[in-house]
Design a protein around this motif. Structure first.
Motif, mmCIF file in Angstrom:
data_model
loop_
_atom_site.group_PDB
_atom_site.id
_atom_site.type_symbol
_atom_site.label_atom_id
_atom_site.label_comp_id
_atom_site.label_asym_id
_atom_site.label_seq_id
_atom_site.Cartn_x
_atom_site.Cartn_y
_atom_site.Cartn_z
ATOM 1 N N UNK A 152 4.493 15.795 3.151
ATOM 2 C CA UNK A 152 5.251 15.764 4.402
ATOM 3 C C UNK A 152 6.722 15.504 4.140
ATOM 4 N N UNK A 153 7.074 15.175 2.879
ATOM 5 C CA UNK A 153 8.446 14.745 2.575
ATOM 6 C C UNK A 153 8.985 15.469 1.340
ATOM 7 N N UNK A 154 9.097 16.793 1.369
ATOM 8 C CA UNK A 154 9.622 17.516 0.209
ATOM 9 C C UNK A 154 11.065 17.111 -0.079
ATOM 10 N N UNK A 155 11.486 17.307 -1.317
ATOM 11 C CA UNK A 155 12.851 16.948 -1.690
ATOM 12 C C UNK A 155 13.882 17.793 -0.945
ATOM 13 N N UNK A 156 13.587 19.073 -0.798
ATOM 14 C CA UNK A 156 14.488 19.996 -0.114
ATOM 15 C C UNK A 156 13.661 20.966 0.722
ATOM 16 N N UNK A 157 14.336 21.639 1.637
ATOM 17 C CA UNK A 157 13.668 22.719 2.345
ATOM 18 C C UNK A 157 13.365 23.847 1.372
ATOM 19 N N UNK A 158 14.347 24.216 0.542
ATOM 20 C CA UNK A 158 14.177 25.195 -0.527
ATOM 21 C C UNK A 158 15.099 24.820 -1.686
#
Length: 343
Positions: A93-99
């Motif tokens: 639910x908490x990725x480092x970046x969107x891309x």
């Protein structure tokens, strides 16, 4: 040709930094000793691991750092290398970046290339969604081995510069409830070296017409100065709904497998908090099953949690033992579960 079963070959987990106990949180937030007692009484968490240094505010780890370490440990435990992986699936639910996706970054760091890589954006059931996706894709016979990863950097949603003395208890909960971490499992169609076989996995959205119980905002350049709260939890609704939804998952898994309550030797319950875990375990009514919980030690690590539980369960399970893993996500009310058997 479709394989007869999907096997769990190995697991790996990772936690950032030393454990942070309730006394350390109370000192950092300038709260009284009664607040420390409140955490223990109403949350039931003793320690958690954070990617931020509470004293300096320095962020020491990214989610990719933790996921890479967990994945590497799972590979090493199976004496496997990047060339052995045909598929990678990650839930967070908490990725480092969107891309680029954190899943892609982790794959590169592990030396994995030329294979399908998926990142599933989800709360507490994201790890179950990742396991189910890998389970089903391996079941087609098109792939042989999959690395499944789950993890969170929950602290990124909380402002450590807040005036904690002025915050209401329901606002403070998030600062003491969550921890950071990552976990991984290597799945394979071959039984060689396997520790357990996945007998069943299930994910169901059940939130039609129902208000979200959890919201995590995404702030981009156009709205980063928004006054919206980054993270919102309806804990009263969660406390009311999760035990009942957990029973629904239990009943669905047992019915689909033809198992009875007496056939379950180990239970991996939802891990919102230590206090909530007790309510859920009581509601599940599996008195013969040994509970596998980690939340008092790690805090709520979201999509990393099932891997910490799975790692411990595989250490304890004997040949023929069976276990149920259960999770409820309150964002739009998703219920999920898996059933495994020691081989």
């Amino acid at each position: 040709m479709r394989p007869e079963g999907i096997h769990i070959v190995s697991t790996g987990t990772a936690l950032p930094g030393p454990p942070v106990d309730n006394a350390a949180l109370a000192r950092r937030f300038g709260m009284s000793g009664q607040w420390e007692e409140w955490i223990q009484l109403f949350i039931g968490t003793d320690t958690r691991h954070l990617s931020v240094d509470l004293d300096t505010g320095e962020r020491r780890n990214t989610l990719a750092d933790l996921a890479e370490l967990a994945g590497r440990r799972a590979l090493e435990a199976a004496s496997a290398g990047p060339a052995d992986i045909d598929l990678l699936v990650m839930g967070t639910a908490t990725p480092d970046r969107l891309l680029p996706t954190t899943a892609s970054v982790v794959a590169e760091r592990l030396g994995i290339d030329g294979v399908p890589v998926y990142q599933l954006q989800s709360g507490c059931t994201g790890a179950f969604q990742a396991l189910t996706t890998a389970h089903q894709l391996l079941g087609t016979g098109a792939y042989r081995r999959a690395l499944v990863i789950g993890g969170e950097l929950n602290e990124k949603y909380f402002d450590l510069g807040q005036d904690f003395g002025a915050m209401r208890p329901e606002q403070l909960i998030n600062y003491v409830l969550f921890g950071d971490g990552a976990g991984a499992a290597l799945l394979a169609v071959e039984p060689a070296g396997a520790q357990a076989v996945i007998r069943h996995s299930s994910v169901r959205l059940t939130g039609l017409g129902r208000p979200a119980g959890q919201v995590l905002e995404w702030f981009g350049p156009a709205d980063r100065m928004s006054d919206r709260t980054p993270a919102v939890e309806d804990y009263k609704e969660i406390e009311a709904a999760v035990p009942q939804m957990s029973r629904e998952i239990r009943d669905r898994l047992l019915a689909d497998l033809g198992w009875t309550e007496q056939d379950v030797h180990y239970l991996l319950p939802p891990q919102l908090s230590g206090r909530m875990t007790r309510k859920v375990v009581d509601a599940l009514a599996l008195p013969g099953a040994t509970e596998i919980s980690c939340v008092a030690r790690t805090g709520n690590t979201g999509n990393a949690t099932p891997f910490f539980q799975l790692e411990r369960a595989l250490e304890l399970m004997g040949r023929g033992d069976r276990a149920l893993g259960i999770s409820v996500e309150s964002s739009k009310w998703i219920r999920a579960g898996f059933a495994i058997e020691r081989v």
